[in-house]
Design a protein around this motif. Structure first.
Motif, PDB file in Angstrom:
ATOM      1  N   ARG A   1     -11.203 -10.240  -8.292  1.00 63.10           N
ATOM      2  CA  ARG A   1     -11.347  -8.919  -8.926  1.00 63.10           C
ATOM      3  C   ARG A   1     -12.619  -8.877  -9.778  1.00 63.10           C
ATOM      4  O   ARG A   1     -13.351  -7.879  -9.778  1.00 63.10           O
ATOM      5  CB  ARG A   1     -10.120  -8.615  -9.787  1.00 63.10           C
TER       6      ARG A   1
ATOM      7  N   GLY B   1       0.795  -1.227   0.000  1.00 64.48           N
ATOM      8  CA  GLY B   1       0.000   0.000   0.000  1.00 64.48           C
ATOM      9  C   GLY B   1       0.819   1.266   0.000  1.00 64.48           C
ATOM     10  O   GLY B   1       0.263   2.356   0.158  1.00 64.48           O
TER      11      GLY B   1
ATOM     12  N   PHE C   1      -6.234   2.845   2.550  1.00 63.19           N
ATOM     13  CA  PHE C   1      -6.167   1.446   2.134  1.00 63.19           C
ATOM     14  C   PHE C   1      -6.866   0.566   3.163  1.00 63.19           C
ATOM     15  O   PHE C   1      -7.116   0.979   4.300  1.00 63.19           O
ATOM     16  CB  PHE C   1      -4.712   0.993   1.952  1.00 63.19           C
TER      17      PHE C   1
ATOM     18  N   ARG D   1      -8.460   3.427  -1.474  1.00 60.78           N
ATOM     19  CA  ARG D   1      -7.821   3.533  -2.781  1.00 60.78           C
ATOM     20  C   ARG D   1      -7.183   2.193  -3.176  1.00 60.78           C
ATOM     21  O   ARG D   1      -7.130   1.831  -4.345  1.00 60.78           O
ATOM     22  CB  ARG D   1      -6.745   4.629  -2.757  1.00 60.78           C
ATOM     23  N   THR D   2      -6.684   1.465  -2.163  1.00 65.02           N
ATOM     24  CA  THR D   2      -6.035   0.179  -2.397  1.00 65.02           C
ATOM     25  C   THR D   2      -6.580  -0.841  -1.408  1.00 65.02           C
ATOM     26  O   THR D   2      -6.752  -0.540  -0.229  1.00 65.02           O
ATOM     27  CB  THR D   2      -4.501   0.294  -2.205  1.00 65.02           C
TER      28      THR D   2
ATOM     29  N   PRO E   1     -11.368  -0.063  -5.976  1.00 64.63           N
ATOM     30  CA  PRO E   1      -9.978   0.136  -5.554  1.00 64.63           C
ATOM     31  C   PRO E   1      -9.042  -0.801  -6.308  1.00 64.63           C
ATOM     32  O   PRO E   1      -9.483  -1.766  -6.936  1.00 64.63           O
ATOM     33  CB  PRO E   1     -10.015  -0.233  -4.066  1.00 64.63           C
ATOM     34  N   HIS E   2      -7.754  -0.539  -6.228  1.00 68.07           N
ATOM     35  CA  HIS E   2      -6.769  -1.497  -6.723  1.00 68.07           C
ATOM     36  C   HIS E   2      -6.758  -2.667  -5.751  1.00 68.07           C
ATOM     37  O   HIS E   2      -6.618  -2.472  -4.539  1.00 68.07           O
ATOM     38  CB  HIS E   2      -5.377  -0.862  -6.770  1.00 68.07           C
ATOM     39  N   ILE E   3      -6.932  -3.881  -6.261  1.00 64.18           N
ATOM     40  CA  ILE E   3      -6.921  -5.075  -5.410  1.00 64.18           C
ATOM     41  C   ILE E   3      -5.599  -5.791  -5.643  1.00 64.18           C
ATOM     42  O   ILE E   3      -5.335  -6.292  -6.738  1.00 64.18           O
ATOM     43  CB  ILE E   3      -8.119  -5.990  -5.722  1.00 64.18           C
ATOM     44  N   VAL E   4      -4.754  -5.798  -4.616  1.00 61.12           N
ATOM     45  CA  VAL E   4      -3.383  -6.281  -4.785  1.00 61.12           C
ATOM     46  C   VAL E   4      -3.013  -7.270  -3.686  1.00 61.12           C
ATOM     47  O   VAL E   4      -3.556  -7.217  -2.575  1.00 61.12           O
ATOM     48  CB  VAL E   4      -2.374  -5.111  -4.779  1.00 61.12           C
TER      49      VAL E   4
ATOM     50  N   ALA F   1      -0.437   4.903  -0.895  1.00 61.04           N
ATOM     51  CA  ALA F   1      -1.901   5.021  -0.891  1.00 61.04           C
ATOM     52  C   ALA F   1      -2.343   5.771   0.361  1.00 61.04           C
ATOM     53  O   ALA F   1      -1.967   5.405   1.477  1.00 61.04           O
ATOM     54  CB  ALA F   1      -2.548   3.644  -0.922  1.00 61.04           C
TER      55      ALA F   1
ATOM     56  N   ILE G   1      -5.606  -4.460   0.019  1.00 61.15           N
ATOM     57  CA  ILE G   1      -4.480  -5.386   0.101  1.00 61.15           C
ATOM     58  C   ILE G   1      -4.959  -6.693   0.710  1.00 61.15           C
ATOM     59  O   ILE G   1      -5.468  -6.699   1.834  1.00 61.15           O
ATOM     60  CB  ILE G   1      -3.353  -4.802   0.970  1.00 61.15           C
TER      61      ILE G   1
END
Length: 310
Positions: free
Chosen positions: A267, A128, A134, A247-248, A280-283, A131, A250
């Motif tokens: 996703r 993250g 998160f 935003r992210t 959000p960005h899924i990481v 970010a 994790i």
């Protein structure tokens, strides 16, 4: 060299390190928690381990640690330094900060919740990084969450913020240890997938990792179990996204070790469920099982940074 002590206490093992100001791990060590010996013995083991680290730092770097950070499971009153309750360790109302401070010669000690502490590390120096908002969600024996805001973790008014595992996603579903039915962690944790796959495969020793391998080999039964868990997880995550607008996002823990076998359908499932929400960005988490220890080090350095000079 200036350094701090970092301790991450788990149900079966403890990870520890001496950490420099830039986050470098100067020394690492591990030890069994020894919970079978009872909660008082565990607390004594933590103190002994911390004292050994203090001595190691003094010997190697010519000065004792400047502070210590400790991450523990269960319910934690970080403000007052009390480990309130941990089901897997059996303790209640342990004044951990006071005990460790005394054992370590009076250096300042920070106490944190294991998942929130791991989330602090992932947010600042892991997946993250950069970010401003998160959410860190490790999928292990249970499911918890850490809410990151501007480089810090939001604990909530009573220290319970982020307990995403106890969002009810299937009303009337499996019973949960918290007293509810259909909680997210009863359906989408690594242990939940292990139970479901053991039942579906007829192998009582099968676990979530075996289920992931079977999915990759095209097993239809495994795919049904896996996608059932992914669907429940997506429902819980969309609730969190709606409330928190991160935003992210994790994802860590044992289930995340399946890589794209988890992330590709997850996703897709989350994207199918959002309407007005921003995706959000899924990481995947980046720090693995060192996150808690690194986060404990960050807590210690943060404590030093906020101390008012005499």
């Amino acid at each position: 060299m200036k350094h701090v002590i970092a301790l991450d206490v788990g149900g079966t093992g403890m990870k520890a390190a001496l950490v420099a100001a830039d986050g470098t791990l100067l020394h690492e060590a591990r030890r069994a928690t020894g919970r079978e010996r009872g909660p008082e013995a565990v607390v004594e083991t933590i103190q002994d381990f911390a004292a050994e680290l203090l001595a190691t730092g003094r010997e190697r770097f010519g000065e004792p640690a400047s502070a210590a950070g400790v991450a523990v499971p269960g319910i934690v009153d970080a403000e007052n330094g009390i480990a309130v309750y941990a089901a897997n360790l059996g303790w209640r109302d342990v004044p951990m900060r006071e005990l460790l401070g005394r054992r370590l010669g009076g250096i300042p000690v920070a106490l944190g919740h294991d998942v929130r502490t791991g989330g602090l590390a992932e947010g600042r120096i892991g997946a993250g990084r950069g970010a401003d908002r998160f959410l860190f969600v490790p999928l292990g024996t249970g499911i918890a969450g850490a809410i990151g805001i501007a480089g810090r973790i939001e604990a909530g008014a009573h220290g319970y913020a982020g307990e995403i595992g106890h969002i009810v996603v299937r009303p009337g579903g499996p019973s949960c240890g918290c007293g509810q039915y259909g909680c997210l962690e009863t359906l989408a944790s690594a242990s939940a997938v292990s139970r479901a796959w053991a039942a579906a495969s007829g192998d009582p020793d099968a676990d979530a990792a075996d289920c992931a391998k079977a999915v990759e080999s095209g097993d239809a039964r495994a795919r049904e179990v896996w996608l059932g868990a992914v669907g429940a997880l997506a429902d819980g995550l969309v609730t969190a996204i709606t409330l928190l607008d991160p935003r992210t996002l994790i994802i860590g823990g044992g289930l995340a070790e399946a890589g794209e076998t988890l992330f590709t359908p997850l996703r897709t499932a989350v994207e199918e469920r959002v309407t007005f929400q921003r995706l959000p960005h899924i990481v995947p988490a980046a720090l693995g099982d060192t996150a808690g220890c690194l986060g404990a080090g960050l807590l210690a350095w943060d404590l030093l940074a906020t101390e008012v000079p005499a």
